[in-house]
Design a protein around this motif. Structure first.
Motif, mmCIF file in Angstrom:
data_model
loop_
_atom_site.group_PDB
_atom_site.id
_atom_site.type_symbol
_atom_site.label_atom_id
_atom_site.label_comp_id
_atom_site.label_asym_id
_atom_site.label_seq_id
_atom_site.Cartn_x
_atom_site.Cartn_y
_atom_site.Cartn_z
ATOM 1 N N GLY A 1 0.817 -1.209 0.000
ATOM 2 C CA GLY A 1 0.000 0.000 0.000
ATOM 3 C C GLY A 1 0.849 1.257 0.000
ATOM 4 O O GLY A 1 0.544 2.232 -0.717
ATOM 5 N N ILE A 2 1.917 1.253 0.788
ATOM 6 C CA ILE A 2 2.834 2.402 0.805
ATOM 7 C C ILE A 2 3.427 2.625 -0.586
ATOM 8 O O ILE A 2 3.490 3.755 -1.095
ATOM 9 C CB ILE A 2 3.955 2.176 1.832
ATOM 10 C CG1 ILE A 2 3.391 2.142 3.264
ATOM 11 C CG2 ILE A 2 5.031 3.245 1.704
ATOM 12 C CD1 ILE A 2 2.911 3.454 3.772
ATOM 13 N N GLY A 3 3.880 1.533 -1.213
ATOM 14 C CA GLY A 3 4.472 1.649 -2.546
ATOM 15 C C GLY A 3 3.481 2.151 -3.579
ATOM 16 O O GLY A 3 3.825 3.007 -4.414
ATOM 17 N N VAL A 4 2.242 1.653 -3.544
ATOM 18 C CA VAL A 4 1.228 2.097 -4.500
ATOM 19 C C VAL A 4 0.913 3.568 -4.307
ATOM 20 O O VAL A 4 0.747 4.326 -5.282
ATOM 21 C CB VAL A 4 -0.042 1.229 -4.352
ATOM 22 C CG1 VAL A 4 -1.199 1.826 -5.153
ATOM 23 C CG2 VAL A 4 0.223 -0.196 -4.812
ATOM 24 N N MET A 5 0.821 4.011 -3.052
ATOM 25 C CA MET A 5 0.539 5.430 -2.805
ATOM 26 C C MET A 5 1.667 6.315 -3.311
ATOM 27 O O MET A 5 1.414 7.402 -3.853
ATOM 28 C CB MET A 5 0.296 5.657 -1.308
ATOM 29 C CG MET A 5 -1.065 5.190 -0.830
ATOM 30 S SD MET A 5 -1.479 5.780 0.832
ATOM 31 C CE MET A 5 -0.280 4.894 1.835
ATOM 32 N N TYR A 6 2.913 5.882 -3.149
ATOM 33 C CA TYR A 6 4.029 6.665 -3.694
ATOM 34 C C TYR A 6 3.912 6.797 -5.215
ATOM 35 O O TYR A 6 4.130 7.873 -5.781
ATOM 36 C CB TYR A 6 5.363 6.014 -3.342
ATOM 37 C CG TYR A 6 5.959 6.477 -2.035
ATOM 38 C CD1 TYR A 6 6.232 7.829 -1.811
ATOM 39 C CD2 TYR A 6 6.268 5.570 -1.028
ATOM 40 C CE1 TYR A 6 6.785 8.258 -0.618
ATOM 41 C CE2 TYR A 6 6.824 5.988 0.179
ATOM 42 C CZ TYR A 6 7.083 7.336 0.373
ATOM 43 O OH TYR A 6 7.633 7.764 1.551
ATOM 44 N N SER A 7 3.564 5.699 -5.879
ATOM 45 C CA SER A 7 3.513 5.722 -7.342
ATOM 46 C C SER A 7 2.322 6.511 -7.877
ATOM 47 O O SER A 7 2.427 7.175 -8.919
ATOM 48 C CB SER A 7 3.469 4.294 -7.888
ATOM 49 O OG SER A 7 2.294 3.633 -7.445
ATOM 50 N N LEU A 8 1.184 6.474 -7.181
ATOM 51 C CA LEU A 8 -0.020 7.131 -7.675
ATOM 52 C C LEU A 8 -0.154 8.573 -7.214
ATOM 53 O O LEU A 8 -0.617 9.439 -7.972
ATOM 54 C CB LEU A 8 -1.269 6.351 -7.236
ATOM 55 C CG LEU A 8 -1.463 4.960 -7.826
ATOM 56 C CD1 LEU A 8 -2.745 4.322 -7.294
ATOM 57 C CD2 LEU A 8 -1.500 5.015 -9.353
ATOM 58 N N TYR A 9 0.223 8.843 -5.973
ATOM 59 C CA TYR A 9 -0.068 10.146 -5.382
ATOM 60 C C TYR A 9 1.182 10.989 -5.127
ATOM 61 O O TYR A 9 1.064 12.110 -4.634
ATOM 62 C CB TYR A 9 -0.834 9.969 -4.067
ATOM 63 C CG TYR A 9 -2.127 9.229 -4.245
ATOM 64 C CD1 TYR A 9 -3.230 9.852 -4.829
ATOM 65 C CD2 TYR A 9 -2.255 7.898 -3.854
ATOM 66 C CE1 TYR A 9 -4.420 9.172 -5.001
ATOM 67 C CE2 TYR A 9 -3.442 7.214 -4.017
ATOM 68 C CZ TYR A 9 -4.525 7.850 -4.591
ATOM 69 O OH TYR A 9 -5.703 7.176 -4.768
ATOM 70 N N ALA A 10 2.354 10.482 -5.422
ATOM 71 C CA ALA A 10 3.583 11.270 -5.289
ATOM 72 C C ALA A 10 4.483 11.021 -6.484
ATOM 73 O O ALA A 10 5.626 10.562 -6.355
ATOM 74 C CB ALA A 10 4.297 10.921 -3.984
ATOM 75 N N PRO A 11 3.983 11.319 -7.707
ATOM 76 C CA PRO A 11 4.775 11.011 -8.907
ATOM 77 C C PRO A 11 5.992 11.904 -9.080
ATOM 78 O O PRO A 11 6.905 11.562 -9.822
ATOM 79 C CB PRO A 11 3.766 11.229 -10.035
ATOM 80 C CG PRO A 11 2.788 12.221 -9.484
ATOM 81 C CD PRO A 11 2.681 11.928 -8.027
ATOM 82 N N SER A 12 6.028 13.062 -8.413
ATOM 83 C CA SER A 12 7.170 13.980 -8.562
ATOM 84 C C SER A 12 7.489 14.605 -7.214
ATOM 85 O O SER A 12 6.702 14.531 -6.266
ATOM 86 C CB SER A 12 6.841 15.070 -9.589
ATOM 87 O OG SER A 12 5.754 15.859 -9.140
ATOM 88 N N ALA A 13 8.644 15.231 -7.144
ATOM 89 C CA ALA A 13 9.084 15.849 -5.888
ATOM 90 C C ALA A 13 8.218 17.029 -5.492
ATOM 91 O O ALA A 13 8.226 17.456 -4.332
ATOM 92 C CB ALA A 13 10.539 16.289 -6.018
ATOM 93 N N SER A 14 7.450 17.582 -6.434
ATOM 94 C CA SER A 14 6.585 18.719 -6.117
ATOM 95 C C SER A 14 5.406 18.324 -5.241
ATOM 96 O O SER A 14 4.773 19.183 -4.632
ATOM 97 C CB SER A 14 6.077 19.360 -7.407
ATOM 98 O OG SER A 14 5.336 18.421 -8.168
#
Length: 444
Positions: free
Chosen positions: A233-246
Motif C-alpha cells: 500500500g505504501i508503494g502504491v501510494m508513492y507511485s499514484l499520489y507522489a509522482p514527482s518531488a513537487s
C-alpha cells in the motif's frame, strides 16, 4: 426403554399430600398419580416459573437483536434522503419558498443546509430514543419495550423529526453545523477506540495461549500478510499520489505513515512489551488505509491526485464508490453502537439471564452522533464551500481530519503497548521508595 413423561398441570397444589398427575406415553398412554409434599410442590412450581421466564427472556432477547437491524435500516434511509436532498433537492424544494425557514425558492433547504436539516432530524429521532432507553438494564424494563417494539409509532416520530427540521431557522441550522463538527469528532474517537479494541480481541483470538506452537505459526503467517499488504500500500501510494518531488505534502503523509508502521513493529518486538506482530500488523494496515483515504479526499484540482472528481460527470465507478461509502457509514455506526462493552468501566461483570444484550442508551447515542458524522461527510466538513454530485468527503478539511485521525489512532495504539510498562515502573518506584522509608525508620 424409558417412558416419555409429561406432567399434567394442576393449579390447586397447595395442601400437604396433594396429588400430582403424571402422564406416561410409552409404550401405552396412561396417567398415574403421585403424592407430593408441600415443599416438593413449591419446588416444582418454581421450576416451571423459571422455565417460563427463560423462554420469555429468550424471546425478548431475539426481539432486541432484531431491533438493532431495523434501526440500521432507518439510518441507511436517512443517509439516502440526505444525499437526495443535497444533489437533487433544488428540484424538489424549489416549491418550498412559502416556508419561511427555507428562504427564497427554498435555497436553504437543499445542498449543504439541506443535509444539515436531515442530519438534525435524524439526531432528534435517535436522541429521543436515547432518552427513552438509557436507563434500561433488564429485559423486563419498560425501556426494552420502547427499544424493541412500537415500530409504527417510531416511524411517525422519525417522519415528524425530519419534517420539523424544515421549519427550523437557517441560523439555528448553521449553529447545528458547528456543533455537528464536534459531535462527528466524538464519533470518530469512539469508532477509533472500538476498532483498536477489536484488533486486540482479534489478536487474542488468533493467537490463544493454550496452543502456543500452532498460534505462533498462525500469528507469524497472518502478521506477515498484513505487513506485506501495508508495504505494498505504501508503494502504491508513492507511485499514484507522489509522482514527482513537487508533491511534497503527499510525500510527507506517506513517509510519516511508513515511519509509524516501523515504530509500531519495533515497539511490538521490544522485549518488555512482547505483544507479537499480529496486532501491530493489523493496525499498520488500518493506518495505511486511513492515509490512502485521506489523500483520495484531496480536491480534484490538485495535480498529485490519481483521479479527478470535479469534472461535472459521474461514471459508474464514482457512483459505486459513493454507495459503498454510504454503506460504510452505516456499518461503522452500527458496529460502534453495539460495542458498548468496550466503553464500560467494569468489563468483566457477569451476565444475568434477564440482562439486555447491549446497552440501548449507548446504541442510540452513537447513532445520534453518527447523524452528525454523515452530515460532515456529505458536506466534506466544510459549511461554506460547494459540493459535487455523487461525491463524498472530498476537500482539504476532509483530508486533514483523516490524517489527524490516523496519527491519533497510532498514538492510542502505541500507548496501549507501553502503558503496562509505565504502570509497572511506577509500581516498582513506589515499592522502592516505601522500602527506603522503612530502612530509614529502622536505622533511626
Amino acid at each position: 426403554m424409558g417412558e416419555a413423561v409429561e406432567l399434567v398441570k394442576t393449579d390447586d397444589l397447595v395442601e400437604e399430600g396433594q396429588v400430582m398427575k403424571i402422564r406416561l406415553s410409552d409404550p401405552v398412554a396412561r396417567v398415574i398419580e403421585v403424592r407430593l409434599s408441600n415443599s416438593e410442590i413449591i419446588l416444582l412450581k418454581e421450576h416451571y416459573a423459571s422455565q417460563q421466564k427463560s423462554i420469555e427472556c429468550l424471546v425478548k432477547r431475539k426481539k432486541s437483536q432484531r431491533a438493532r437491524y431495523s434501526y440500521g435500516i432507518i439510518f441507511l434511509f436517512t443517509n439516502l434522503i440526505a444525499w437526495a436532498v443535497r444533489d437533487y433537492g433544488q428540484i424538489v424544494f424549489s416549491q418550498l419558498h412559502y416556508v419561511k425557514a427555507c428562504g427564497i425558492e427554498g435555497r436553504s433547504c437543499y445542498q449543504k443546509m439541506g443535509v444539515l436539516r436531515v442530519s438534525l432530524g435524524c439526531f432528534i429521532f435517535f436522541f429521543i430514543m436515547f432518552l427513552a432507553t438509557f436507563k434500561t438494564s433488564k429485559l423486563d424494563d419498560g425501556g426494552n419495550v420502547r427499544h424493541s417494539e412500537w415500530w409504527a409509532l417510531k416511524f411517525i416520530i422519525w417522519v415528524i423529526s425530519l419534517v420539523i427540521s424544515l421549519f427550523v431557522p437557517s441560523g439555528f441550522i448553521q449553529l447545528y453545523g458547528e456543533v455537528a463538527r464536534v459531535g462527528a469528532g466524538v464519533f470518530l474517537l469512539l469508532q477509533l477506540v472500538s476498532v483498536i479494541e477489536f484488533i486486540t480481541w482479534w489478536n487474542s483470538y488468533w493467537t490463544p495461549e493454550e496452543r502456543q506452537k500452532q498460534s505462533c505459526l498462525l500469528g507469524l503467517f497472518m502478521s506477515t500478510l498484513f505487513y506485506i499488504a501495508s508495504m505494498c500500500g505504501i508503494g502504491v501510494m508513492y507511485s499514484l499520489y507522489a509522482p514527482s518531488a513537487s508533491c511534497s505534502l503527499n510525500i510527507f503523509f506517506i513517509t510519516w505513515t511508513a515511519i509509524l508502521l516501523l515504530v509500531m513493529m519495533a515497539m511490538s518486538l521490544y522485549s518488555k512489551v512482547n505483544r507479537g506482530l499480529l496486532s501491530s500488523g493489523i493496525m499498520a494496515s488500518y493506518i495505511v488505509f486511513l492515509c490512502w483515504s485521506a489523500i483520495r479526499s484531496e480536491p480534484a484540482s490538485e495535480k498529485c491526485g490519481a483521479q479527478r472528481h470535479g469534472n461535472g460527470h459521474s461514471d459508474w465507478t464514482s457512483i459505486l464508490g459513493f454507495l459503498i461509502a454510504i454503506c460504510s457509514i452505516v456499518m461503522a455506526t452500527f458496529s460502534t453502537g453495539i460495542d458498548s462493552k468496550t466503553f464500560q468501566f467494569r468489563k468483566n461483570e457477569p451476565q444475568v439471564e434477564d440482562d439486555i444484550p447491549y446497552k440501548y442508551g449507548f446504541f442510540h447515542l452513537v447513532f445520534s452522533l453518527g447523524a452528525m458524522y454523515f452530515a460532515m461527510l456529505f458536506i466534506s466538513w466544510n459549511l461554506y464551500s460547494p459540493t459535487t454530485k455523487w461525491s463524498m468527503d472530498v476537500g482539504w478539511a476532509s483530508t486533514w481530519v483523516k490524517i489527524v485521525n490516523e496519527w491519533f489512532a497510532a498514538t492510542i495504539y502505541l500507548w496501549k503497548l507501553i502503558s503496562p510498562i509505565v504502570k509497572q515502573t511506577q509500581v516498582a518506584d513506589q515499592e522502592e521508595e516505601g522500602g527506603q522509608q522503612i530502612d530509614t525508620l529502622e536505622s533511626q
